[in-house]
Design a protein around this motif. Structure first.
Motif, mmCIF file in Angstrom:
data_model
loop_
_atom_site.group_PDB
_atom_site.id
_atom_site.type_symbol
_atom_site.label_atom_id
_atom_site.label_comp_id
_atom_site.label_asym_id
_atom_site.label_seq_id
_atom_site.Cartn_x
_atom_site.Cartn_y
_atom_site.Cartn_z
ATOM 1 N N SER A 13 -44.562 -65.208 15.333
ATOM 2 C CA SER A 13 -43.821 -65.804 16.459
ATOM 3 C C SER A 13 -42.311 -65.734 16.237
ATOM 4 O O SER A 13 -41.554 -65.566 17.197
ATOM 5 C CB SER A 13 -44.293 -67.237 16.727
ATOM 6 O OG SER A 13 -43.968 -68.072 15.665
ATOM 7 N N THR A 14 -41.879 -65.845 14.996
ATOM 8 C CA THR A 14 -40.438 -65.710 14.713
ATOM 9 C C THR A 14 -40.002 -64.255 14.882
ATOM 10 O O THR A 14 -38.878 -63.990 15.325
ATOM 11 C CB THR A 14 -40.131 -66.203 13.281
ATOM 12 O OG1 THR A 14 -40.719 -67.495 13.124
ATOM 13 C CG2 THR A 14 -38.646 -66.289 13.014
ATOM 14 N N ILE A 17 -39.132 -63.826 18.394
ATOM 15 C CA ILE A 17 -37.825 -64.413 18.716
ATOM 16 C C ILE A 17 -36.720 -63.426 18.300
ATOM 17 O O ILE A 17 -35.780 -63.161 19.062
ATOM 18 C CB ILE A 17 -37.636 -65.771 17.998
ATOM 19 C CG1 ILE A 17 -38.615 -66.809 18.556
ATOM 20 C CG2 ILE A 17 -36.192 -66.265 18.119
ATOM 21 C CD1 ILE A 17 -38.611 -68.147 17.803
ATOM 22 N N SER A 85 -37.075 -71.370 13.135
ATOM 23 C CA SER A 85 -38.063 -71.536 14.188
ATOM 24 C C SER A 85 -39.212 -72.354 13.642
ATOM 25 O O SER A 85 -39.707 -72.082 12.544
ATOM 26 C CB SER A 85 -38.498 -70.156 14.663
ATOM 27 O OG SER A 85 -39.865 -70.108 14.871
ATOM 28 N N PHE A 119 -35.056 -73.139 17.009
ATOM 29 C CA PHE A 119 -35.857 -72.833 18.199
ATOM 30 C C PHE A 119 -37.267 -73.377 17.994
ATOM 31 O O PHE A 119 -37.779 -73.392 16.866
ATOM 32 C CB PHE A 119 -35.936 -71.321 18.423
ATOM 33 C CG PHE A 119 -34.618 -70.682 18.781
ATOM 34 C CD1 PHE A 119 -33.868 -71.152 19.851
ATOM 35 C CD2 PHE A 119 -34.139 -69.610 18.046
ATOM 36 C CE1 PHE A 119 -32.653 -70.561 20.185
ATOM 37 C CE2 PHE A 119 -32.919 -69.013 18.374
ATOM 38 C CZ PHE A 119 -32.182 -69.493 19.444
ATOM 39 N N ARG A 146 -41.539 -71.916 22.242
ATOM 40 C CA ARG A 146 -40.415 -70.981 22.292
ATOM 41 C C ARG A 146 -39.886 -70.914 23.723
ATOM 42 O O ARG A 146 -40.645 -70.704 24.655
ATOM 43 C CB ARG A 146 -40.863 -69.605 21.791
ATOM 44 C CG ARG A 146 -41.220 -69.638 20.305
ATOM 45 C CD ARG A 146 -41.869 -68.362 19.855
ATOM 46 N NE ARG A 146 -43.091 -68.103 20.603
ATOM 47 C CZ ARG A 146 -43.747 -66.968 20.585
ATOM 48 N NH1 ARG A 146 -43.289 -65.951 19.853
ATOM 49 N NH2 ARG A 146 -44.849 -66.811 21.274
ATOM 50 N N TRP A 148 -37.675 -68.859 25.995
ATOM 51 C CA TRP A 148 -37.053 -67.529 25.990
ATOM 52 C C TRP A 148 -35.677 -67.534 26.632
ATOM 53 O O TRP A 148 -34.789 -66.791 26.213
ATOM 54 C CB TRP A 148 -37.990 -66.505 26.650
ATOM 55 C CG TRP A 148 -39.279 -66.421 25.886
ATOM 56 C CD1 TRP A 148 -40.496 -66.897 26.281
ATOM 57 C CD2 TRP A 148 -39.470 -65.915 24.548
ATOM 58 N NE1 TRP A 148 -41.423 -66.701 25.277
ATOM 59 C CE2 TRP A 148 -40.830 -66.104 24.220
ATOM 60 C CE3 TRP A 148 -38.627 -65.317 23.610
ATOM 61 C CZ2 TRP A 148 -41.365 -65.712 22.979
ATOM 62 C CZ3 TRP A 148 -39.154 -64.923 22.376
ATOM 63 C CH2 TRP A 148 -40.497 -65.121 22.076
#
Ligand code: FMN
Length: 164
Positions: A13-14, A17, A85, A119, A146, A148
Protein backbone atom coordinates in the motif's frame (compact mmCIF):
# COMPACT_ATOMS: atom_id res chain seq x y z
CA UNK A 1 14.82 18.16 -12.84
CA UNK A 2 15.13 14.56 -11.59
CA UNK A 3 13.38 13.42 -8.41
CA UNK A 4 13.82 10.10 -6.64
CA UNK A 5 10.77 8.73 -4.83
CA UNK A 6 12.13 5.94 -2.63
CA UNK A 7 9.87 3.81 -0.44
CA UNK A 8 9.71 0.81 1.87
CA UNK A 9 6.49 -1.20 1.82
CA UNK A 10 5.73 -4.63 3.20
CA UNK A 11 2.32 -5.28 1.67
CA UNK A 12 2.19 -2.85 -1.23
CA UNK A 13 0.00 0.00 0.00
CA UNK A 14 2.91 2.38 0.62
CA UNK A 15 4.33 1.45 -2.78
CA UNK A 16 1.05 2.65 -4.33
CA UNK A 17 1.32 5.95 -2.42
CA UNK A 18 4.89 6.40 -3.72
CA UNK A 19 3.68 5.67 -7.28
CA UNK A 20 0.92 8.28 -6.95
CA UNK A 21 3.45 10.86 -5.75
CA UNK A 22 5.78 10.07 -8.65
CA UNK A 23 2.87 10.23 -11.12
CA UNK A 24 1.85 13.67 -9.84
CA UNK A 25 5.44 14.94 -10.07
CA UNK A 26 5.64 13.68 -13.67
CA UNK A 27 2.36 15.37 -14.54
CA UNK A 28 3.93 18.58 -13.29
CA UNK A 29 6.90 18.24 -15.61
CA UNK A 30 9.44 16.61 -13.31
CA UNK A 31 11.41 13.50 -14.12
CA UNK A 32 10.47 11.13 -11.26
CA UNK A 33 11.85 7.65 -10.57
CA UNK A 34 9.91 5.53 -8.09
CA UNK A 35 12.10 2.82 -6.53
CA UNK A 36 12.20 0.56 -3.50
CA UNK A 37 14.54 2.13 -0.93
CA UNK A 38 16.69 -1.03 -0.97
CA UNK A 39 17.17 -0.71 -4.75
CA UNK A 40 17.82 3.02 -4.96
CA UNK A 41 21.56 3.44 -5.19
CA UNK A 42 22.74 6.61 -6.84
CA UNK A 43 21.01 9.28 -4.78
CA UNK A 44 23.57 11.87 -5.83
CA UNK A 45 22.27 11.63 -9.42
CA UNK A 46 18.99 13.31 -8.38
CA UNK A 47 18.03 16.93 -7.72
CA UNK A 48 15.55 16.06 -4.95
CA UNK A 49 14.38 13.05 -2.94
CA UNK A 50 11.08 11.91 -1.42
CA UNK A 51 11.43 9.05 1.06
CA UNK A 52 8.49 7.14 2.52
CA UNK A 53 7.88 4.10 4.66
CA UNK A 54 5.10 1.99 6.05
CA UNK A 55 5.01 2.09 9.87
CA UNK A 56 4.95 -1.21 11.77
CA UNK A 57 4.98 -1.30 15.55
CA UNK A 58 5.86 2.41 15.61
CA UNK A 59 8.87 1.92 13.38
CA UNK A 60 9.76 2.56 9.79
CA UNK A 61 10.69 -0.44 7.70
CA UNK A 62 14.39 -1.32 7.96
CA UNK A 63 15.05 -0.53 4.29
CA UNK A 64 13.87 3.07 4.72
CA UNK A 65 15.87 3.52 7.94
CA UNK A 66 18.95 2.14 6.22
CA UNK A 67 18.38 4.44 3.25
CA UNK A 68 18.35 7.43 5.59
CA UNK A 69 21.58 6.31 7.22
CA UNK A 70 23.36 5.18 4.05
CA UNK A 71 22.57 8.37 2.13
CA UNK A 72 22.67 10.93 4.93
CA UNK A 73 25.44 12.90 3.30
CA UNK A 74 23.70 13.24 -0.08
CA UNK A 75 20.32 13.91 1.56
CA UNK A 76 21.67 16.75 3.66
CA UNK A 77 22.68 18.50 0.44
CA UNK A 78 19.38 18.00 -1.43
CA UNK A 79 15.79 19.20 -1.14
CA UNK A 80 14.25 16.26 0.65
CA UNK A 81 10.72 15.27 1.83
CA UNK A 82 9.50 12.45 4.02
CA UNK A 83 6.23 10.60 4.49
CA UNK A 84 5.01 7.77 6.68
CA UNK A 85 2.03 5.59 5.99
CA UNK A 86 0.13 3.68 8.61
CA UNK A 87 -2.99 4.70 10.44
CA UNK A 88 -6.13 2.70 9.73
CA UNK A 89 -9.34 2.42 11.72
CA UNK A 90 -11.59 5.20 12.98
CA UNK A 91 -9.74 8.55 12.60
CA UNK A 92 -11.38 9.71 15.84
CA UNK A 93 -9.19 7.15 17.60
CA UNK A 94 -5.90 8.07 15.91
CA UNK A 95 -2.93 8.11 18.24
CA UNK A 96 0.10 10.13 17.18
CA UNK A 97 2.40 8.00 19.34
CA UNK A 98 1.47 4.98 17.17
CA UNK A 99 1.92 6.77 13.85
CA UNK A 100 5.13 8.71 14.33
CA UNK A 101 8.48 6.97 14.44
CA UNK A 102 9.81 9.89 16.45
CA UNK A 103 13.52 9.21 16.41
CA UNK A 104 13.60 8.42 12.72
CA UNK A 105 11.68 11.58 11.87
CA UNK A 106 13.99 13.59 14.11
CA UNK A 107 16.92 12.17 12.13
CA UNK A 108 15.30 13.14 8.83
CA UNK A 109 14.61 16.64 10.13
CA UNK A 110 18.21 16.97 11.25
CA UNK A 111 19.26 16.15 7.69
CA UNK A 112 17.06 19.01 6.51
CA UNK A 113 13.82 17.28 5.49
CA UNK A 114 11.47 20.07 4.40
CA UNK A 115 8.29 18.34 5.50
CA UNK A 116 7.03 15.14 7.06
CA UNK A 117 3.48 13.89 6.64
CA UNK A 118 1.59 10.84 7.83
CA UNK A 119 -0.78 9.36 5.26
CA UNK A 120 -3.48 6.88 6.19
CA UNK A 121 -2.64 3.27 5.42
CA UNK A 122 -4.46 0.11 4.40
CA UNK A 123 -4.95 -2.98 6.46
CA UNK A 124 -5.92 -6.11 4.57
CA UNK A 125 -6.73 -9.53 6.02
CA UNK A 126 -4.47 -11.18 3.41
CA UNK A 127 -1.35 -9.56 4.91
CA UNK A 128 -0.72 -12.10 7.67
CA UNK A 129 -2.16 -13.24 10.99
CA UNK A 130 -1.77 -9.92 12.84
CA UNK A 131 -3.18 -7.94 9.93
CA UNK A 132 -6.12 -10.33 9.67
CA UNK A 133 -6.95 -9.81 13.36
CA UNK A 134 -6.56 -6.03 13.00
CA UNK A 135 -8.70 -5.96 9.85
CA UNK A 136 -11.45 -7.95 11.55
CA UNK A 137 -11.53 -5.32 14.30
CA UNK A 138 -11.61 -2.44 11.83
CA UNK A 139 -14.87 -1.28 10.23
CA UNK A 140 -14.69 -1.87 6.49
CA UNK A 141 -14.80 1.84 5.59
CA UNK A 142 -11.64 2.50 7.65
CA UNK A 143 -9.54 -0.40 6.35
CA UNK A 144 -8.08 1.70 3.53
CA UNK A 145 -7.53 5.25 4.71
CA UNK A 146 -5.32 6.38 1.87
CA UNK A 147 -6.64 9.71 0.62
CA UNK A 148 -5.47 10.04 -2.97
CA UNK A 149 -6.44 13.71 -3.24
CA UNK A 150 -4.39 14.49 -0.12
CA UNK A 151 -1.43 12.49 -1.45
CA UNK A 152 -1.58 14.14 -4.88
CA UNK A 153 -1.89 17.57 -3.33
CA UNK A 154 1.19 17.00 -1.14
CA UNK A 155 3.14 15.96 -4.25
CA UNK A 156 1.88 19.01 -6.12
CA UNK A 157 3.26 21.17 -3.30
CA UNK A 158 6.66 19.53 -3.72
CA UNK A 159 6.59 20.20 -7.47
CA UNK A 160 5.68 23.84 -6.81
CA UNK A 161 8.51 24.25 -4.32
CA UNK A 162 11.01 22.74 -6.73
CA UNK A 163 9.78 24.95 -9.55
CA UNK A 164 10.16 28.00 -7.35
C1 FMN B 1 1.40 -5.99 12.67
C2 FMN B 1 1.10 -4.60 12.23
C3 FMN B 1 1.63 -3.52 12.93
C4 FMN B 1 1.33 -2.19 12.56
N1 FMN B 1 1.86 -1.16 13.26
C5 FMN B 1 1.52 0.13 12.93
C6 FMN B 1 2.03 1.24 13.70
O1 FMN B 1 2.81 1.09 14.63
N2 FMN B 1 1.63 2.49 13.34
C7 FMN B 1 0.78 2.71 12.30
O2 FMN B 1 0.43 3.86 12.05
N3 FMN B 1 0.31 1.67 11.53
C8 FMN B 1 0.66 0.40 11.85
N4 FMN B 1 0.19 -0.64 11.09
C9 FMN B 1 -0.62 -0.37 9.88
C10 FMN B 1 0.27 -0.38 8.63
O3 FMN B 1 1.24 0.63 8.70
C11 FMN B 1 -0.60 -0.17 7.37
O4 FMN B 1 -1.30 -1.37 7.16
C12 FMN B 1 0.22 0.22 6.15
O5 FMN B 1 -0.63 0.71 5.16
C13 FMN B 1 1.04 -0.95 5.64
O6 FMN B 1 1.80 -0.53 4.55
P1 FMN B 1 2.33 -1.55 3.44
O7 FMN B 1 1.12 -2.16 2.77
O8 FMN B 1 3.12 -0.69 2.52
O9 FMN B 1 3.17 -2.58 4.14
C14 FMN B 1 0.49 -1.96 11.44
C15 FMN B 1 -0.02 -3.06 10.71
C16 FMN B 1 0.27 -4.36 11.10
C17 FMN B 1 -0.30 -5.51 10.31
Amino acid sequence: MAVLVAYASKHGSTAEIAEAIAAELRERGLDADCLEAAEAGDVGAYDAVVLGSAVYMKRWQGDARHFLRRHSKELSGLPFWVFSSGPTGDPAEDDAAWEEPKRTIAKAEKLGARDHVVFGGRISPESGRMAKAMAENTPEEFRDRRDWAEIRSWAAGIAAELAG
